[in-house]
Motif scaffolding. Structure first.
Motif, short mmCIF file in Angstrom:
data_model
loop_
_atom_site.label_atom_id
_atom_site.label_comp_id
_atom_site.label_asym_id
_atom_site.label_seq_id
_atom_site.Cartn_x
_atom_site.Cartn_y
_atom_site.Cartn_z
N VAL A 237 -0.77 -5.42 -5.78
CA VAL A 237 0.29 -6.13 -5.42
C VAL A 237 -0.26 -7.56 -4.88
CG1 VAL A 237 2.02 -4.40 -5.40
CG2 VAL A 237 0.95 -5.00 -3.45
N GLU A 238 0.38 -8.78 -5.38
CA GLU A 238 -0.09 -9.93 -4.66
C GLU A 238 -1.67 -10.04 -4.60
OE1 GLU A 238 2.23 -12.29 -3.65
OE2 GLU A 238 3.86 -11.01 -4.45
N SER A 239 -2.33 -10.08 -5.75
CA SER A 239 -3.61 -10.37 -5.70
C SER A 239 -4.42 -9.17 -4.97
CB SER A 239 -3.99 -11.66 -5.80
OG SER A 239 -3.32 -12.70 -6.76
N ALA A 240 -3.91 -8.26 -4.55
CA ALA A 240 -4.75 -7.51 -3.56
C ALA A 240 -4.68 -6.20 -3.78
CB ALA A 240 -3.91 -7.84 -1.96
N LEU A 241 -5.52 -5.16 -3.42
CA LEU A 241 -5.44 -3.64 -3.51
C LEU A 241 -5.31 -3.32 -1.96
CD1 LEU A 241 -6.03 -0.90 -4.79
CD2 LEU A 241 -8.38 -1.36 -4.45
N VAL A 242 -3.92 -2.76 -1.97
CA VAL A 242 -3.61 -2.04 -0.66
C VAL A 242 -3.97 -0.57 -0.78
CG1 VAL A 242 -1.57 -1.82 0.80
CG2 VAL A 242 -1.78 -3.58 -0.49
N TRP A 243 -4.93 0.09 0.32
CA TRP A 243 -5.22 1.19 0.00
C TRP A 243 -5.33 2.02 1.42
CZ3 TRP A 243 -10.24 3.30 1.82
CH2 TRP A 243 -10.96 2.07 1.97
N GLY A 244 -5.99 2.98 1.71
CA GLY A 244 -6.18 3.61 2.75
C GLY A 244 -4.84 3.87 3.69
N PHE A 245 -4.97 3.84 5.02
CA PHE A 245 -3.85 4.09 5.92
C PHE A 245 -2.60 3.26 5.54
CE2 PHE A 245 -1.60 2.89 9.57
CZ PHE A 245 -1.21 4.06 10.19
N THR A 246 -2.90 1.79 5.35
CA THR A 246 -1.59 1.12 5.14
C THR A 246 -0.83 1.94 3.72
OG1 THR A 246 -2.77 -0.68 5.91
CG2 THR A 246 -0.80 -1.30 4.59
N ALA A 247 -1.66 1.85 2.77
CA ALA A 247 -1.30 2.34 1.48
C ALA A 247 -0.62 4.03 1.75
CB ALA A 247 -2.11 2.19 0.33
N GLY A 248 -0.91 4.56 2.61
CA GLY A 248 -0.64 5.73 2.82
C GLY A 248 0.69 6.04 3.34
N VAL A 249 0.86 5.06 4.37
CA VAL A 249 1.92 4.73 5.14
C VAL A 249 3.50 4.13 4.23
CG1 VAL A 249 3.57 3.57 6.98
CG2 VAL A 249 1.22 4.49 7.57
N ILE A 250 3.09 3.35 3.21
CA ILE A 250 3.88 2.77 2.48
C ILE A 250 4.30 3.82 1.50
CG2 ILE A 250 4.35 1.08 0.46
CD1 ILE A 250 2.46 -0.87 2.04
N ASP A 251 3.40 4.69 1.04
CA ASP A 251 3.58 5.75 0.01
C ASP A 251 4.78 6.77 0.50
OD1 ASP A 251 2.76 7.53 -2.48
OD2 ASP A 251 2.59 8.87 -0.63
N ARG A 252 4.57 7.17 1.88
CA ARG A 252 5.48 8.08 2.46
C ARG A 252 6.71 7.55 2.53
NH1 ARG A 252 4.85 12.42 0.80
NH2 ARG A 252 4.37 11.02 -0.85
N ILE A 253 6.74 6.17 3.22
CA ILE A 253 8.13 5.55 3.34
C ILE A 253 8.75 5.52 2.03
CG2 ILE A 253 9.51 3.35 3.74
CD1 ILE A 253 7.24 2.92 6.00
N LEU A 254 8.17 5.09 1.06
CA LEU A 254 8.89 5.03 -0.34
C LEU A 254 9.27 6.58 -0.78
CD1 LEU A 254 6.46 2.60 -2.28
CD2 LEU A 254 8.67 2.01 -1.02
#
Length: 275
Positions: A237-254
């Protein structure tokens, strides 16, 4: 906070809820160069979040309806439902906090993220939530410390005015083994947005917001694969690859908010050893 670390994968199903409130005026610059703490922690008093005077508080009253499922998830989710990486039982680790800040933009609900400067020694160039280590003046790591640290770090890194933020939930503490961080994700509602941007280019490359609709779009989802063998959720998203801890938290919130849409978990994005 860096994006390294991991969260567990669990399948989800439903789409983003409708009934969003109208967008706030005076919103952020898009890009630039529960009512209590978790069990075992003290409950803060009701009131407005602030960095000075009394401790910041957590309250879920007055949120827009679309944030209700996120607030509910913060009250009910268990640590192992978020990640298999939990703080060491011996109490070691670098106490830290991140601000998971929800606002409303032209395209509806969105999250505030930043990209770390490419010159940093660790986690260079990675998108992350605003956040960092607790300072002694932040207070007790078991109570108000993470709240103060999340707001303070967000102000220092993005320039946001913490008076425009209502803290409404605190997720269980998680662990990032590669950097020895014990991280408390603090959830916020950006009820009065203020302009944000890069404060120190030596630490931050850019500050940006991501619509939640882009995060739930299956076309923007993938599995990041590190040469070490680690697999975890990723968002393009937004010309970025969001992964690791940040992506994991977002994934679980969704997932626990009921916003996750089915996506192709077989779609892989390889990482290199520098990631």
């Amino acid at each position: 906070m860096p994006g390294s670390g991991a969260a567990t994968h669990q399948s989800g199903h439903t789409t983003l809820r409708s009934g969003h409130t109208s967008s706030q005026s005076g919103h952020t610059s898009r890009q630039s160069g529960h009512a209590s703490l978790r069990s075992g922690q003290a409950s803060p008093r009701s009131g407005e979040a602030t960095l000075k005077g009394d401790a910041p508080v957590v309250r879920a009253e007055g949120l827009p309806p679309w944030l209700d499922p996120v607030a509910h998830a913060a009250r009910t989710v268990e640590p192992l439902q978020l990640s298999r990486f939990l703080p060491p039982e011996n109490g070691t680790g670098r106490q830290s906090a991140v601000l998971v800040l929800f606002g409303e933009g032209e395209r509806g609900p969105e999250l505030l993220l930043m990209e770390r400067a490419g010159s940093l020694r660790s986690h260079a160039g990675q998108p992350s939530f605003p956040g960092g280590s607790l300072d002694p003046e932040d207070g007790d790591p078991r109570t108000e410390g993470p709240l103060r640290a999340a707001l303070r770090e967000a102000e220092e890194e993005t320039g946001l005015d913490p008076r425009g933020v209502q803290l409404f939930g605190v997720l269980p503490r998680l662990f990032i083994p590669v950097s020895d961080f014990v991280v408390t994700p603090v959830l916020g509602w950006w009820h009065t947005p203020t302009p944000v941007g890069v404060v120190d280019p030596n630490e931050t490359a850019r500050v940006f917001t991501v619509p939640v609709s882009d995060l739930t779009d299956p076309a923007n989802r993938a599995t990041a694969v590190h040469p070490s063998g680690h697999h975890g959720p990723a968002f393009l998203v937004e010309s970025a690859l969001v992964w690791g801890f940040t992506a994991g938290v977002i994934d679980r919130i969704l997932h626990f908010a009921g916003w996750e849409r089915p996506w192709d978990r077989g779609r892989q994005v390889p990482l290199d050893w520098r990631a």
